[in-house]
Scaffold this active site. Structure first.
Site, mmCIF file in Angstrom:
data_model
loop_
_atom_site.group_PDB
_atom_site.id
_atom_site.type_symbol
_atom_site.label_atom_id
_atom_site.label_comp_id
_atom_site.label_asym_id
_atom_site.label_seq_id
_atom_site.Cartn_x
_atom_site.Cartn_y
_atom_site.Cartn_z
ATOM 1 N N CYS A 77 43.008 -73.613 8.721
ATOM 2 C CA CYS A 77 42.849 -74.440 7.520
ATOM 3 C C CYS A 77 41.730 -73.891 6.630
ATOM 4 C CB CYS A 77 42.655 -75.911 7.894
ATOM 5 S SG CYS A 77 42.882 -77.021 6.475
ATOM 6 N N HIS A 178 47.426 -76.976 10.834
ATOM 7 C CA HIS A 178 46.573 -77.260 11.986
ATOM 8 C C HIS A 178 47.388 -77.159 13.272
ATOM 9 C CE1 HIS A 178 42.943 -78.743 9.937
ATOM 10 N NE2 HIS A 178 43.790 -79.102 8.993
ATOM 11 N N GLU A 180 46.336 -77.426 16.216
ATOM 12 C CA GLU A 180 45.821 -78.422 17.160
ATOM 13 C C GLU A 180 46.374 -79.818 16.905
ATOM 14 O OE1 GLU A 180 43.043 -78.790 13.682
ATOM 15 O OE2 GLU A 180 44.206 -77.187 14.618
#
Length: 196
Positions: A77, A178, A180
């Site tokens: 990001c 992202h 994650e």
């Protein structure tokens, strides 16, 4: 394998750490230059404002360190955007690992909302990060600035217009989305990076 996550004044570091733990990886979250230089893999995550963050990186010397790392480095990001030449967010010069500028999304129609927030597909994948991917993989984005499609584009997506969902050059890898927060698809991206 020693994995280091760059610690600086940006959010989202803990969620990256949790995602790595789910993969069985104990990462070191650090700003220590020796630890970062000796790590097998370095992750450069971030949520924040480009101008403020670049000022912090310069003040701590992390800007030069990150640019000169030789092991695989993964920007996420804001981390990806800071690896570019210049950002319209704060009108700041960045690390210039990727010779491309970060632009602000400008809505073209009433239904175009900024920030781009939510799930979107990625395609035209061209990197080991996306090994085993199909053309319709969904990942999670939250951003108001973007990197245009360029020579370093490793994956594309479309919101308002096409843009780079991922970049790759030499030992530097980066995603605008992202991993994650992208479920099993994101875990696969992280695993592919760790397997480089």
């Amino acid at each position: 394998m020693k994995v280091a996550v760059v610690k600086y004044n940006a959010g989202n570091i803990r969620s990256v750490d949790y995602a790595l733990k789910r993969l069985g990886v104990e990462a070191v979250i650090t700003a220590d230059k020796e630890i970062l230089q000796s790590a097998d893999k370095v992750i450069f995550p971030g949520v924040g404002e480009a101008g403020t963050t670049m000022n912090h990186l310069k003040a701590t010397g992390l800007d030069e360190l990150i640019k000169n790392l030789r092991q695989p480095v993964f920007g996420i990001c804001l981390g990806m955007q800071l690896m570019c030449r210049h950002s319209e967010e704060g009108e700041v010069d960045c690390l210039n690992i990727f010779d491309v500028d970060v632009k602000r999304f400008v809505p073209q129609k009433h239904e175009d909302k900024v920030p781009h927030m939510g799930w979107n597909t990625i395609g035209k994948t061209n990197s080991k990060l996306f090994e085993g991917f199909t053309e319709e993989e969904f990942v999670y984005f939250v951003h108001s600035f973007y990197v245009p499609v360029c020579d370093f584009t490793a994956a594309e997506t479309d919101y308002i217009h096409p843009f780079s969902a991922a970049l790759h050059k030499d030992n530097f890898y980066a995603t605008q989305f992202h991993p994650e927060k992208s479920g099993k698809t994101g875990e696969r991206v992280l695993r592919n990076f760790l397997d480089l």
